[in-house]
Design a protein around this motif. Structure first.
Motif, mmCIF file in Angstrom:
data_model
loop_
_atom_site.group_PDB
_atom_site.id
_atom_site.type_symbol
_atom_site.label_atom_id
_atom_site.label_comp_id
_atom_site.label_asym_id
_atom_site.label_seq_id
_atom_site.Cartn_x
_atom_site.Cartn_y
_atom_site.Cartn_z
ATOM 1 N N VAL A 68 0.838 -1.190 0.000
ATOM 2 C CA VAL A 68 0.000 0.000 0.000
ATOM 3 C C VAL A 68 0.880 1.250 0.000
ATOM 4 C CG1 VAL A 68 -1.705 1.318 1.308
ATOM 5 C CG2 VAL A 68 -1.905 -1.169 1.152
ATOM 6 N N ASN A 69 0.526 2.203 -0.847
ATOM 7 C CA ASN A 69 1.226 3.482 -1.017
ATOM 8 C C ASN A 69 2.482 3.386 -1.889
ATOM 9 O OD1 ASN A 69 -0.614 5.039 0.477
ATOM 10 N ND2 ASN A 69 0.380 4.479 2.396
ATOM 11 N N ASP A 70 2.799 2.202 -2.402
ATOM 12 C CA ASP A 70 3.858 2.120 -3.405
ATOM 13 C C ASP A 70 3.400 2.854 -4.663
ATOM 14 O OD1 ASP A 70 5.540 0.706 -1.812
ATOM 15 O OD2 ASP A 70 5.371 -1.198 -2.887
ATOM 16 N N THR A 71 4.360 3.253 -5.484
ATOM 17 C CA THR A 71 4.045 3.939 -6.736
ATOM 18 C C THR A 71 4.419 3.067 -7.921
ATOM 19 O OG1 THR A 71 4.380 6.131 -5.757
ATOM 20 C CG2 THR A 71 4.452 5.984 -8.155
ATOM 21 N N GLN A 82 2.200 6.872 -16.953
ATOM 22 C CA GLN A 82 1.209 7.020 -15.884
ATOM 23 C C GLN A 82 1.783 6.549 -14.558
ATOM 24 O OE1 GLN A 82 -1.655 8.579 -15.104
ATOM 25 N NE2 GLN A 82 -3.195 7.282 -16.069
ATOM 26 N N LYS A 83 1.585 7.352 -13.511
ATOM 27 C CA LYS A 83 1.958 6.963 -12.156
ATOM 28 C C LYS A 83 0.696 6.603 -11.387
ATOM 29 C CE LYS A 83 6.229 9.584 -11.327
ATOM 30 N NZ LYS A 83 6.841 10.618 -10.470
ATOM 31 N N ILE A 84 0.732 5.431 -10.719
ATOM 32 C CA ILE A 84 -0.418 4.947 -9.966
ATOM 33 C C ILE A 84 -0.004 4.665 -8.535
ATOM 34 C CG2 ILE A 84 -2.177 3.156 -9.761
ATOM 35 C CD1 ILE A 84 -2.579 4.908 -12.166
ATOM 36 N N ARG A 85 -0.716 5.230 -7.572
ATOM 37 C CA ARG A 85 -0.472 4.941 -6.165
ATOM 38 C C ARG A 85 -1.267 3.696 -5.773
ATOM 39 N NH1 ARG A 85 1.242 8.129 -1.981
ATOM 40 N NH2 ARG A 85 2.535 9.028 -3.642
ATOM 41 N N VAL A 86 -0.604 2.708 -5.192
ATOM 42 C CA VAL A 86 -1.246 1.454 -4.808
ATOM 43 C C VAL A 86 -2.146 1.687 -3.603
ATOM 44 C CG1 VAL A 86 -0.870 -0.904 -3.997
ATOM 45 C CG2 VAL A 86 0.666 0.100 -5.708
#
Length: 255
Positions: A68-71, A82-86
């Protein structure tokens, strides 16, 4: 009261393990074209926090280790990265869709200037450009590539640069120890190596190392790599060159 306390402790322990499992496992998702909703194959997906990577399959699906909160950083030629926050929801639902937006590229005019040869060997040799670069090897690969100057003067230049307090290498390497430590992790991850070997845009390198593209050029310039190498090398070769330069910097800096 004692039984209640024991039950509570067991519940908390189990909950803690469950939370750890959610935060340290693999997630699955699907990558699609934002305009057509068509699933995209061979999209590069990397976890910037855990230094791991993968690509989407023929159905646009991928699975990668994350917390959680990894990118996650997704890239594909012709599409906007695209950057996605887990999030926790990404662990609960496997049909998460990530859409990439297509870019429009305009080709720049290229002017080809052939060498003006006279037919006289002695004159033509003097007019040809001189390549001062040397062959440079990557550990684990059998093919060498053009790299920086490997003669003793190259080491002298690096040493002289480190002794200068205002030197660019000190500013870049010294202020980003966490990012520089990722260099070794990136070199050891086979998926990352394969990914970088097919890329020439420096985008993943800049994201991992938190550097600008101009910073990468400046590092290699200060480590005596040729302009032709900096421009033409793929991202894996650039990674290996930066890593070697950083290792030399650390050794000389200790001295």
């Amino acid at each position: 009261m004692g039984r209640f306390l024991a039950f509570f402790l067991v519940f908390v322990t189990i909950s803690g393990f469950a939370q750890d499992d959610i935060e340290n496992t693999s997630i699955s998702a699907i990558v699609v074209n934002a305009q057509t909703d068509v699933r995209m194959e061979s999209v590069h997906v990397v976890n910037l926090n855990q230094v791991s990577g993968t690509i989407t399959n023929e159905r646009g699906e991928f699975s990668i280790t994350a917390a959680v909160n990894d990118t996650l950083y997704l890239s594909f030629l012709g599409f906007k990265p695209q950057k996605i926050r887990v999030t926790n929801d990404m662990f609960k639902f496997e049909d998460t869709k990530i859409a990439l937006t297509e870019l429009a590229y305009a080709l720049e005019e290229v002017i080809v200037r052939p060498y003006q040869l006279t037919g006289y060997l002695e004159i033509d040799i003097k007019n040809l450009p001189i390549n001062n670069a040397y062959q440079y090897s990557i550990s684990g690969l059998s093919v060498a590539y053009e790299g920086g100057n490997k003669n003793p003067s190259a080491v002298t230049k690096v040493l002289g640069a480190i002794l200068n307090p205002a030197d660019l290498l000190r500013n870049l390497f010294g202020k980003k120890p966490a990012q520089m430590r990722k260099l070794r992790q990136m070199k050891e991850d086979e998926e990352i190596r394969n990914l970088l070997a097919s890329k020439f845009d420096r985008e993943i390198l800049t994201e991992f190392l938190q550097l600008e593209k101009i910073d990468i050029q400046d590092i290699l310039n200060n480590c005596n790599y040729s302009k032709s190498f900096i421009v033409t090398a793929n991202d894996l070769q650039i990674l290996d060159a930066i890593s070697t330069c950083y290792e030399e910097y650390k050794v000389l800096n200790r001295k």
